[in-house]
Structure formats: C-alpha cells, structure tokens
Design an enzyme around this catalytic site. Structure first.
Site, PDB file in Angstrom:
ATOM      1  N   ASP A 103      -0.801   2.950   6.113  1.00 22.72           N
ATOM      2  CA  ASP A 103      -0.582   4.273   6.684  1.00 22.72           C
ATOM      3  C   ASP A 103      -1.883   5.068   6.679  1.00 22.72           C
ATOM      4  O   ASP A 103      -2.538   5.216   5.651  1.00 22.72           O
ATOM      5  CB  ASP A 103       0.496   5.018   5.883  1.00 22.72           C
ATOM      6  CG  ASP A 103       0.990   6.251   6.613  1.00 22.72           C
ATOM      7  OD1 ASP A 103       0.895   6.299   7.846  1.00 22.72           O
ATOM      8  OD2 ASP A 103       1.474   7.187   5.941  1.00 22.72           O
ATOM      9  N   ASP A 124      -5.546  -0.926   3.844  1.00 19.83           N
ATOM     10  CA  ASP A 124      -4.405  -0.068   3.589  1.00 19.83           C
ATOM     11  C   ASP A 124      -3.664   0.066   4.929  1.00 19.83           C
ATOM     12  O   ASP A 124      -4.198  -0.328   5.979  1.00 19.83           O
ATOM     13  CB  ASP A 124      -4.881   1.293   3.083  1.00 19.83           C
ATOM     14  CG  ASP A 124      -3.738   2.252   2.858  1.00 19.83           C
ATOM     15  OD1 ASP A 124      -2.756   1.873   2.194  1.00 19.83           O
ATOM     16  OD2 ASP A 124      -3.816   3.397   3.353  1.00 19.83           O
TER      17      ASP A 124
END
Length: 348
Positions: A31, A29
C-alpha cells in the site's frame, strides 16, 4: 522496548559500496508503493514489468496478517502485475515459520487472529487452538477485525499464564474508509498495558521479515522499496539491505531529511517507473556527499543553515539525494539544517 525475532538464516549482508554484485532481488511494500486500495499506483506496473523482463526476482513483504499469500497475489495480479503466492511474504508466514522452528511440527499454538494467521500456522505444520485446555506452547497474535470483549479477556488470561507471546506486526493504525482505524499495534498496546508483558514482533520494522523474504529467493544484494521510513526503510536498513523511499505514499523528502540515521534511505524514487535507472546506477560506486551535478558544478549547498538547490536541478533525483547526504553529514556533526528550497516530492 519490544523485542524482535532473530533471523534463523540471515542473508549475506554486504556494504553497497563494497559489493561488486548487482542488485539481484527487489522487495516491495504494497500500500502506497504498488497500489492504493483497488488501484495501481502510477508507474508501478511498468516498473515491476521491467524487473520481470530483466529476470530480477521480486517479493512483496506485507505486515497484513489477515490475508493469505494467495489472496494478496490475486489482488496484485488484478492490477496487471502477474504474481504468484510464492512472491508474497506476510508477517503471518514469518511468525508461523519462527514458531515451527522453535517448537516443532504439531505444536499447539493459541491463536488470537483470523484466517491469514490461522492458515499460515497450519501450513507450517502447527496446531491451532483457542483454549488453554490444549496446553498451547505459545500465543500467536495478529489483527482480528471482529475481536470482541470475551476474546480480549481470554487473550489476557493466556498471556498471564506465562505462554510466550508472539505478534505479527506493530502497525498501530490503518487507513479506513472515513478515518484511521486501529491496527494490530493498538491491540498489542492494550494487551501489554493490561498484562505488563511485551510480545516478540516479527513484522516490519523487524529485520527478520526482510531476511525471510530475501533468503527464500537466495538473494545476495536485495533492495527494499517502501513509502514509510519507520517500517519499510527502517526494516530494510536493519537487515543491512539497500533501501529506496518511493514518493507515492506516506513519507516525503522532507521526512527523509529529518529522519534519524536508521531511517534514512539509500535512494529516492519518484515512482517505480524510475526503477531501471536506479538498478543501473546501483552497479556504480556509491557517491559521497559531493553535492555536485554531472558537470562537476555544485548543485546544492548549505547556506545559513538551509539547503539551497540550484533551480534547474532541484527536481532531479541525483541532486535531491546529494542534498540529503550533504545535510545528513552536517546534522550528524550536530548542525541544524532546514529544508530551504528542497522539494517535498519530485516526479519522473
């Protein structure tokens, strides 16, 4: 319940404890894992650089459908992590791939979204339209920060016409400059309430997004790393992958303790700086809930319904992971287990 797309080409899923193969791909992922806005997260550059040095392929999986893979790759590269567009998987790409596989080249798709999704659809050979006069075969919806009332009404009319409704991701909110702001999931919720229809969603936590990213690499034993249990870890688990919760973002160790089975990570990472240790240990058999440290001495136990970790070891990754496994086993038997002195975060 919102349906999710099935994987067209599923990865060979193997239980970690039975697979003799090493981890051969790491999915990230973004952020909260690799960066916070314009800044890299501490340990991210070092950890990913080590993977590059070991020739372990990486891929960045993002639910953000407003940006193209090229824009995302440029952003990551500015942090000091060399990245190509081929190393980025967006929910827009996954949605476009699904629609192209189902409806074929040139099929007209009604777009509710912006540049990232439009580019993915045209790259997949589909025809983008904004009118029902072109007789579209499906609706592709992604976040449009500039959406207006007229567009919302037109989207309702398109859904009510009976077209298949597909959406990139269910993220209800995002972090804005001064507050949380609506994400694509908020607009899905509104359109669903107005029409009584649910879309097929391809983004995390759908396992299809993970399969799409791992399959393009040809991985056999992928590892998914994220900071959110309800998207990254749930999606990786649903795909049958090993998962690691990194403690640099939204969720912490206490969140993992209380997570239902489908949201429990395989491993805990203080930051991506700890990747070399995790990869090395992944080649060993998966430990059971022994609650013992390396010397064989019990380092954690449940006392009067609370976890108790020995003070010298309570900030060690292995002890925290053992404590979680011990608690999960007890909780699955119907017992209540409080965190006790389990830390919320640990550092490497």
């Amino acid at each position: 319940m919102t349906p999710t797309a099935n994987a067209a080409s599923p990865v060979d899923r193997r239980a970690p404890e039975k697979s003799g193969a090493p981890i051969d791909c790491v999915l990230f992922d973004l952020d909260g894992v690799v960066y916070h806005g314009p800044d890299p997260i501490s340990g991210a550059v070092e950890g990913i650089a080590w993977l590059h040095e070991q020739s372990i392929p990486v891929n960045y999986v993002t639910n953000n459908a407003t940006r193209t893979a090229e824009v995302v790759a440029d952003h990551i590269s500015t942090l000091g992590i060399r990245t190509t567009p081929a190393e980025v998987t967006t929910s827009a790409q996954v949605l476009a791939g699904q629609l192209a596989a189902k409806f074929g080249t040139g099929a007209p798709i009604y777009l509710v979204g912006t540049t990232g999704l439009a580019t993915a659809l045209t790259t997949a050979g589909l025809t983008v339209t904004g009118t029902l006069d072109d007789e579209p075969v499906a609706i592709a919806q992604g976040l449009d920060p500039d959406i207006d009332y007229t567009t919302i009404v037109a989207a309702c009319e398109a859904i009510e016409s009976g077209l298949e409704w597909w959406a990139t991701n269910p993220d209800y909110s995002m972090v804005g400059p001064r507050s949380r702001v609506p994400g694509n999931g908020a607009f899905i919720d509104m359109l669903s309430r107005l029409t009584g229809v649910q879309p097929t969603i391809v983004g995390k936590p759908s396992p299809h997004m993970m399969d799409f990213a791992a399959h393009r690499i040809g991985a056999k034993r992928p590892l998914m790393i994220g900071d959110r249990l309800d998207t990254d870890i749930e999606g990786g688990n649903a795909a049958g992958f090993e998962t690691a919760l990194v403690l640099t973002g939204v969720h912490d160790i206490h969140d993992a303790l209380t997570a239902r089975p489908g949201l429990r990570p395989t491993s805990i990472l203080p930051s991506l700086r700890s990747l070399p240790t995790l990869i090395a240990e992944s080649a060993q058999p998966a430990p059971g809930p022994s609650a013992e440290d390396a010397s064989g001495t019990a380092a954690c136990r449940i006392v009067d319904g609370e976890l108790h970790l020995d003070e010298p070891a309570r900030t060690e990754v292995s002890t925290v992971e053992n404590a979680l496994r011990l608690a999960w086993e007890a909780m699955d038997r119907g017992e209540d287990v409080a965190p006790g002195n389990l830390p919320r975060r640990i550092h490497d």
